[in-house]
Scaffold this motif. Structure first.
Motif, PDB file in Angstrom:
ATOM      1  N   HIS A 155      79.951  61.936   3.460  1.00 40.98           N
ATOM      2  CA  HIS A 155      79.103  63.036   3.013  1.00 40.98           C
ATOM      3  C   HIS A 155      77.671  62.524   2.841  1.00 40.98           C
ATOM      4  CE1 HIS A 155      82.801  65.232   2.173  1.00 40.98           C
ATOM      5  NE2 HIS A 155      83.209  64.216   1.432  1.00 40.98           N
ATOM      6  N   PHE A 156      76.709  63.383   3.089  1.00 46.87           N
ATOM      7  CA  PHE A 156      75.316  63.031   2.858  1.00 46.87           C
ATOM      8  C   PHE A 156      74.505  64.301   2.635  1.00 46.87           C
ATOM      9  CE2 PHE A 156      75.978  63.590   7.355  1.00 46.87           C
ATOM     10  CZ  PHE A 156      74.843  64.223   7.835  1.00 46.87           C
ATOM     11  N   ILE A 157      73.276  64.133   2.232  1.00 48.40           N
ATOM     12  CA  ILE A 157      72.418  65.264   1.888  1.00 48.40           C
ATOM     13  C   ILE A 157      71.248  65.355   2.856  1.00 48.40           C
ATOM     14  CG2 ILE A 157      70.899  66.252   0.114  1.00 48.40           C
ATOM     15  CD1 ILE A 157      72.644  64.722  -1.959  1.00 48.40           C
ATOM     16  N   PRO A 203      72.020  59.566   0.731  1.00 51.10           N
ATOM     17  CA  PRO A 203      73.421  59.553   0.314  1.00 51.10           C
ATOM     18  C   PRO A 203      73.626  60.344  -0.969  1.00 51.10           C
ATOM     19  CG  PRO A 203      72.370  57.515  -0.331  1.00 51.10           C
ATOM     20  CD  PRO A 203      71.340  58.279   0.452  1.00 51.10           C
ATOM     21  N   LEU A 204      74.883  60.603  -1.300  1.00 50.25           N
ATOM     22  CA  LEU A 204      75.190  61.195  -2.585  1.00 50.25           C
ATOM     23  C   LEU A 204      74.816  60.211  -3.691  1.00 50.25           C
ATOM     24  CD1 LEU A 204      76.784  63.156  -0.753  1.00 50.25           C
ATOM     25  CD2 LEU A 204      78.533  63.237  -2.536  1.00 50.25           C
ATOM     26  N   PRO A 205      74.538  60.709  -4.909  1.00 47.17           N
ATOM     27  CA  PRO A 205      74.081  59.823  -5.993  1.00 47.17           C
ATOM     28  C   PRO A 205      74.977  58.627  -6.248  1.00 47.17           C
ATOM     29  CG  PRO A 205      73.804  62.116  -6.630  1.00 47.17           C
ATOM     30  CD  PRO A 205      74.562  62.125  -5.335  1.00 47.17           C
ATOM     31  N   ARG A 230      71.107  70.650   1.227  1.00 45.83           N
ATOM     32  CA  ARG A 230      72.478  71.084   1.506  1.00 45.83           C
ATOM     33  C   ARG A 230      73.336  69.851   1.785  1.00 45.83           C
ATOM     34  NH1 ARG A 230      70.241  71.762   6.701  1.00 45.83           N
ATOM     35  NH2 ARG A 230      71.561  70.961   8.400  1.00 45.83           N
ATOM     36  N   LEU A 231      74.623  70.005   1.585  1.00 48.26           N
ATOM     37  CA  LEU A 231      75.570  68.925   1.820  1.00 48.26           C
ATOM     38  C   LEU A 231      76.038  68.964   3.271  1.00 48.26           C
ATOM     39  CD1 LEU A 231      77.341  66.678   0.466  1.00 48.26           C
ATOM     40  CD2 LEU A 231      79.113  68.421   0.250  1.00 48.26           C
ATOM     41  N   GLU A 232      76.060  67.811   3.913  1.00 45.16           N
ATOM     42  CA  GLU A 232      76.561  67.690   5.279  1.00 45.16           C
ATOM     43  C   GLU A 232      77.691  66.665   5.309  1.00 45.16           C
ATOM     44  OE1 GLU A 232      76.187  68.914   8.261  1.00 45.16           O
ATOM     45  OE2 GLU A 232      74.525  70.320   7.994  1.00 45.16           O
TER      46      GLU A 232
END
Length: 264
Positions: free
Chosen positions: A17-19, A50-52, A142-144
């Motif tokens: 997942h990434f932003i 990346p996510l936190p 948005r999340l990808e």
């Protein structure tokens, strides 16, 4: 050229997942040219991050190409690892940004495309817009997700190596003559999965989704529930419209029959 079949991990899928998003502000603002270029009223930064509490993107991402509006000098911008994968600019209008992601050499995968529409104006409820204006900050994210099906052996090792979380560690307890130790910062465990609950300042948010609420399983379930509810409402509206259409058809048929009888 893709890696040989024998060098792939059969029956395995790895998800990352990434932003994708952008920030924007009114000019003049810190970090941007002052005075700004002629007719440029906004400063903005488009990025992939990346996510936190997620793994380091450089584990799987080699470089990112951002294709800006053709009116920009050097409209195609390529950022190599380790990044940050972002482009900072000024302007006055919104437009779509084409993004191409290139994977690490050992992945044996072709580049993939994404697109982000640059958002410069405040949006949302009146309260949300007022907050954005007062802070002079618009954030559109948005999340990808990318899925690596049957990754190569070398790539799989990189995707499952604990070193990909080293970027979340901080040095602690260093004293004279002592070897420093590294520990994870924040109260959220590092994970390649979406966190169960929203994170706010590195902690699970209480009583709401918080600033990082969109990047959680909790938020994902809420969105799915809302979509299901909206689908049910839409289905009901369609059924009502079909019933009214059938009623109109019957009335038209009756009128047609009456006119036909009178013509005789």
């Amino acid at each position: 050229m893709p890696a040989a079949t024998s060098k792939r991990v059969r029956g395995t899928q790895v998800t990352r997942h990434f932003i994708i998003g952008n920030t924007a502000c009114d000019l003049p603002a810190p970090g941007y040219p002052n005075p700004p270029p002629e007719n440029h009223s906004k400063g903005w930064t488009v990025y992939i991050k990346p996510l936190p509490n997620g793994p380091d993107m450089c584990t799987w991402l080699k470089k990112v190409q951002f294709k800006l509006h053709h009116t920009y000098n050097d409209a195609s911008r390529t950022i190599e690892a380790p990044g940050p994968f972002e482009v900072k600019e000024t302007g006055y209008g919104e437009f779509g940004i084409e993004i191409r992601l290139y994977f690490a050499q050992e992945a044996g995968e072709k580049a993939v495309y994404r697109e982000h529409y640059l958002v410069l104006a405040p949006y949302g409820s009146e309260e949300q817009q007022a907050k954005q204006k007062s802070q002079n900050l618009v954030v559109a994210e948005r999340l990808e997700t990318i899925e690596f099906n049957e990754p190569t052996i070398d790539f799989y090792k990189a995707l499952t190596n604990e070193d990909q979380f080293n970027w979340l560690k901080v040095k602690q307890g260093q004293g004279k003559g002592k070897k420093p130790t590294y520990v994870f910062k924040g109260n959220a465990d590092p994970t390649a999965q979406l966190p169960e609950k929203a994170l706010e300042n590195g902690k699970p948010a209480e009583g709401g989704l918080g600033a990082g609420g969109a990047w959680s399983s909790q938020f994902e379930r809420q969105v799915l529930a809302q979509l299901q509810q909206s689908t049910a409402v839409l289905d009901q509206m369609l059924d009502e419209e079909k019933a009214m259409a059938e009623e109109r058809r019957k009335k038209l048929a009756a009128v047609g029959a009456t006119v036909g009888a009178a013509a005789k």
